[in-house]
Design an enzyme around this catalytic site. Structure first.
Site, PDB file in Angstrom:
ATOM      1  N   CYS A  86       0.847  -1.181   0.000  1.00 19.42           N
ATOM      2  CA  CYS A  86       0.000   0.000   0.000  1.00 19.42           C
ATOM      3  C   CYS A  86       0.887   1.237   0.000  1.00 19.42           C
ATOM      4  O   CYS A  86       1.892   1.278   0.706  1.00 19.42           O
ATOM      5  CB  CYS A  86      -0.873  -0.011   1.246  1.00 19.42           C
ATOM      6  SG  CYS A  86      -1.969   1.390   1.377  1.00 19.42           S
ATOM      7  N   HIS A 126      -9.344  -3.882  -0.893  1.00 20.35           N
ATOM      8  CA  HIS A 126      -8.283  -3.090  -0.254  1.00 20.35           C
ATOM      9  C   HIS A 126      -8.661  -1.606  -0.242  1.00 20.35           C
ATOM     10  O   HIS A 126      -8.578  -0.944   0.801  1.00 20.35           O
ATOM     11  CB  HIS A 126      -6.976  -3.322  -1.028  1.00 20.35           C
ATOM     12  CG  HIS A 126      -5.809  -2.512  -0.552  1.00 20.35           C
ATOM     13  ND1 HIS A 126      -4.709  -3.082   0.033  1.00 20.35           N
ATOM     14  CD2 HIS A 126      -5.563  -1.174  -0.591  1.00 20.35           C
ATOM     15  CE1 HIS A 126      -3.850  -2.132   0.351  1.00 20.35           C
ATOM     16  NE2 HIS A 126      -4.332  -0.962  -0.029  1.00 20.35           N
ATOM     17  N   GLU A 127      -9.078  -1.077  -1.394  1.00 20.95           N
ATOM     18  CA  GLU A 127      -9.374   0.355  -1.496  1.00 20.95           C
ATOM     19  C   GLU A 127     -10.638   0.722  -0.705  1.00 20.95           C
ATOM     20  O   GLU A 127     -10.692   1.795  -0.098  1.00 20.95           O
ATOM     21  CB  GLU A 127      -9.502   0.776  -2.957  1.00 20.95           C
ATOM     22  CG  GLU A 127      -8.229   0.582  -3.789  1.00 20.95           C
ATOM     23  CD  GLU A 127      -7.008   1.308  -3.235  1.00 20.95           C
ATOM     24  OE1 GLU A 127      -7.175   2.311  -2.514  1.00 20.95           O
ATOM     25  OE2 GLU A 127      -5.877   0.856  -3.509  1.00 20.95           O
ATOM     26  N   HIS A 129      -9.912   1.338   2.857  1.00 21.50           N
ATOM     27  CA  HIS A 129      -9.400   2.683   3.135  1.00 21.50           C
ATOM     28  C   HIS A 129     -10.543   3.659   3.432  1.00 21.50           C
ATOM     29  O   HIS A 129     -10.407   4.534   4.293  1.00 21.50           O
ATOM     30  CB  HIS A 129      -8.597   3.224   1.948  1.00 21.50           C
ATOM     31  CG  HIS A 129      -7.194   2.704   1.882  1.00 21.50           C
ATOM     32  ND1 HIS A 129      -6.278   2.886   2.883  1.00 21.50           N
ATOM     33  CD2 HIS A 129      -6.552   2.004   0.910  1.00 21.50           C
ATOM     34  CE1 HIS A 129      -5.126   2.325   2.540  1.00 21.50           C
ATOM     35  NE2 HIS A 129      -5.268   1.777   1.347  1.00 21.50           N
TER      36      HIS A 129
HETATM   37 ZN    ZN Z   1      -3.826   1.007   0.229  1.00 29.49          ZN
END
Ligand code: ZN
Length: 100
Positions: free
Chosen positions: A20, A62-63, A66
């Protein structure tokens, strides 16, 4: 991509190293669903629904984490699941078919 959400399409998961830009030089093994349905809105307000698999399914999970304030470090289950980029290269730790 506006207000993305996703849901799993199967219970099938895999564990791959992730990295990341928020956590430079560290990689970690994270379990993710392999098949998901992504829903979002485009810049014209059109609702888009897409099925994603493998790498792109992992990327979206993953995004979207966030957006919830979660980084992948919190999803690494084993202490041995962390590696530096240098050690990943030195010991060839990359999983097959993983380009993250
Ligand atoms: Zn990331």
């Amino acid at each position: 991509m506006i207000n993305p959400t996703w849901k799993k399409l199967s219970k099938e998961t895999d564990i791959q190293y992730e990295g990341c830009m928020s956590v430079p030089q560290i990689r970690g093994r994270v379990e993710r669903y392999k098949n998901i349905e992504l829903t979002y809105y485009d810049e014209n307000g059109n609702k888009i629904v897409r099925e994603l698999n493998g790498f792109f399914a992992r990327l979206v999970q993953h995004e979207c984490d966030h957006l919830e304030g979660i980084v992948f470090l919190e999803k690494v289950k084993e202490h041995s699941g962390f590696a530096t980029v240098d050690n990943m290269n030195k010991y060839n730790l990359r999983e097959k078919n993983n380009k993250l």
